[in-house]
Design a protein around this motif. Structure first.
Motif, PDB file in Angstrom:
ATOM      1  N   THR A  10      64.409  60.988  27.064  1.00 49.64           N
ATOM      2  CA  THR A  10      65.448  61.659  27.830  1.00 49.64           C
ATOM      3  C   THR A  10      66.794  61.434  27.162  1.00 49.64           C
ATOM      4  OG1 THR A  10      65.542  59.701  29.274  1.00 49.64           O
ATOM      5  CG2 THR A  10      64.292  61.602  30.070  1.00 49.64           C
ATOM      6  N   ARG A  20      80.420  63.604  26.833  1.00 50.39           N
ATOM      7  CA  ARG A  20      79.324  63.138  25.985  1.00 50.39           C
ATOM      8  C   ARG A  20      79.860  62.185  24.920  1.00 50.39           C
ATOM      9  NH1 ARG A  20      74.836  64.457  28.898  1.00 50.39           N
ATOM     10  NH2 ARG A  20      74.618  66.698  29.215  1.00 50.39           N
ATOM     11  N   ALA A  46      70.398  68.846  36.507  1.00 48.87           N
ATOM     12  CA  ALA A  46      71.837  68.765  36.740  1.00 48.87           C
ATOM     13  C   ALA A  46      72.187  67.552  37.587  1.00 48.87           C
ATOM     14  CB  ALA A  46      72.329  70.034  37.429  1.00 48.87           C
ATOM     15  N   ILE A  74      72.814  71.073  20.767  1.00 48.39           N
ATOM     16  CA  ILE A  74      72.519  71.023  22.200  1.00 48.39           C
ATOM     17  C   ILE A  74      73.774  70.636  22.969  1.00 48.39           C
ATOM     18  CG2 ILE A  74      71.130  69.873  23.969  1.00 48.39           C
ATOM     19  CD1 ILE A  74      68.929  69.600  21.839  1.00 48.39           C
ATOM     20  N   TYR A 121      63.453  69.981  29.740  1.00 47.32           N
ATOM     21  CA  TYR A 121      63.863  70.257  31.114  1.00 47.32           C
ATOM     22  C   TYR A 121      65.251  69.677  31.372  1.00 47.32           C
ATOM     23  CZ  TYR A 121      59.280  71.997  32.472  1.00 47.32           C
ATOM     24  OH  TYR A 121      58.140  72.753  32.583  1.00 47.32           O
ATOM     25  N   VAL A 122      66.102  70.492  31.944  1.00 48.16           N
ATOM     26  CA  VAL A 122      67.466  70.090  32.288  1.00 48.16           C
ATOM     27  C   VAL A 122      67.530  69.795  33.781  1.00 48.16           C
ATOM     28  CG1 VAL A 122      69.833  70.946  32.528  1.00 48.16           C
ATOM     29  CG2 VAL A 122      68.571  71.314  30.391  1.00 48.16           C
ATOM     30  N   ALA A 180      64.246  70.901  38.110  1.00 52.90           N
ATOM     31  CA  ALA A 180      64.522  70.941  36.668  1.00 52.90           C
ATOM     32  C   ALA A 180      64.228  72.330  36.109  1.00 52.90           C
ATOM     33  CB  ALA A 180      63.682  69.891  35.953  1.00 52.90           C
ATOM     34  N   LEU A 198      68.622  65.713  29.959  1.00 53.47           N
ATOM     35  CA  LEU A 198      67.613  66.509  29.269  1.00 53.47           C
ATOM     36  C   LEU A 198      66.359  65.666  29.066  1.00 53.47           C
ATOM     37  CD1 LEU A 198      66.596  68.949  27.641  1.00 53.47           C
ATOM     38  CD2 LEU A 198      67.776  68.003  25.641  1.00 53.47           C
ATOM     39  N   TRP A 219      74.489  66.989  32.969  1.00 50.15           N
ATOM     40  CA  TRP A 219      73.054  67.151  33.111  1.00 50.15           C
ATOM     41  C   TRP A 219      72.295  66.223  32.167  1.00 50.15           C
ATOM     42  CZ3 TRP A 219      71.404  68.931  28.330  1.00 50.15           C
ATOM     43  CH2 TRP A 219      72.338  69.660  27.567  1.00 50.15           C
ATOM     44  N   GLN A 231      64.488  74.800  29.168  1.00 54.52           N
ATOM     45  CA  GLN A 231      65.358  75.484  28.215  1.00 54.52           C
ATOM     46  C   GLN A 231      64.841  75.261  26.803  1.00 54.52           C
ATOM     47  OE1 GLN A 231      69.601  75.110  28.672  1.00 54.52           O
ATOM     48  NE2 GLN A 231      69.478  74.945  30.907  1.00 54.52           N
TER      49      GLN A 231
END
Length: 237
Positions: free
Chosen positions: A86, A98, A114, A46, A111-112, A35, A57, A55, A38
């Motif tokens: 999350t 999305r 992927a 966002i 924290y991202v 992770a 978050l 991804w 960001q």
């Protein structure tokens, strides 16, 4: 000399997220290694509805508003995400765009992870897939409860159910007899969640206060949990 890598999080940090709370340390260590941290400034977008979802978050600090823009141009707030929440979990499983807008309400860090990293972890740790499946099942039940509240209950009961839902998110399922709730959304945003106008929501909150379920204090709403539970189920008797 190359800069030192940023310090990594402890397993207890990752277990603060319901999505990861039941996973063993080895899985959490691998998540932490993959992770990336960001940052977003307040009011920064966002992601938007229709963006590619690739991804997840995990919020470390700040607050994020998830919303939709109606055809009439009104913004419908779905929920506010806080540290320990999350966003974008479905992006781990599909390649669909999305389904909502996500906007930082405050300066926000997270924290991202992927999708390709998740897939590599899931093949190595089957427990990760089971943990995510259990989490998404809980979220589906919560969404069903929210839709039921809007469709079937009078506004005072919907407001009481929303407050109880929020209190359980903060304090767990076993609520004390009294709890203080600092509601970090405006009445206008609350009105969009409850499916009513702002004046009607204001009257509903006043009705809950007159019934002894709420008391406005210096640090938020002082909530009488049994009274809220009774008002949340007006036909229980």
């Amino acid at each position: 000399m190359s800069p030192a890598p940023p310090p990594r999080e402890k397993p207890s940090f990752w277990r603060s997220f319901p999505l990861f709370q039941d996973l063993p340390d080895a899985v959490l260590a691998d998540i932490d290694a993959l992770a990336t941290l960001q940052r977003w400034a307040a009011a920064e977008v966002i992601f938007q509805r229709g963006d590619a979802g690739a991804w997840l978050l995990a919020l470390k600090s700040g607050r994020v508003r998830l919303s939709l823009i109606t055809q009439a141009g009104r913004e419908l707030t779905l929920r506010h995400a806080e540290p320990g929440d999350t966003l974008g979990e479905l992006a781990l499983f599909d390649q669909d765009p999305r389904s909502a807008d996500a906007t930082a309400v405050l300066d926000t860090t997270g924290y991202v992870l992927a999708r390709r990293s998740y897939e590599a972890l899931a093949s190595k740790h089957p427990a990760l897939t089971m943990g995510v499946a259990r989490y998404l099942s809980r979220r589906l039940r919560e969404t069903t409860e929210q839709l039921e509240s809007i469709a079937l209950y009078p506004l005072e009961a919907r407001a009481a159910r929303f407050l109880l839902f929020t209190l359980r998110q903060l304090n767990g399922l076993d609520l004390p007899s009294r709890a203080t709730l600092r509601l970090e959304i405006s009445q206008t945003e609350l009105a969009t969640v409850l499916g009513a106008s702002r004046p009607k929501v204001n009257r509903a909150l006043l009705a809950l206060a007159e019934a002894g379920a709420l008391n406005k204090g210096p640090h938020g709403w002082d909530c009488d949990i049994p009274a809220l539970q009774a008002l949340a189920e007006p036909d229980a008797d």
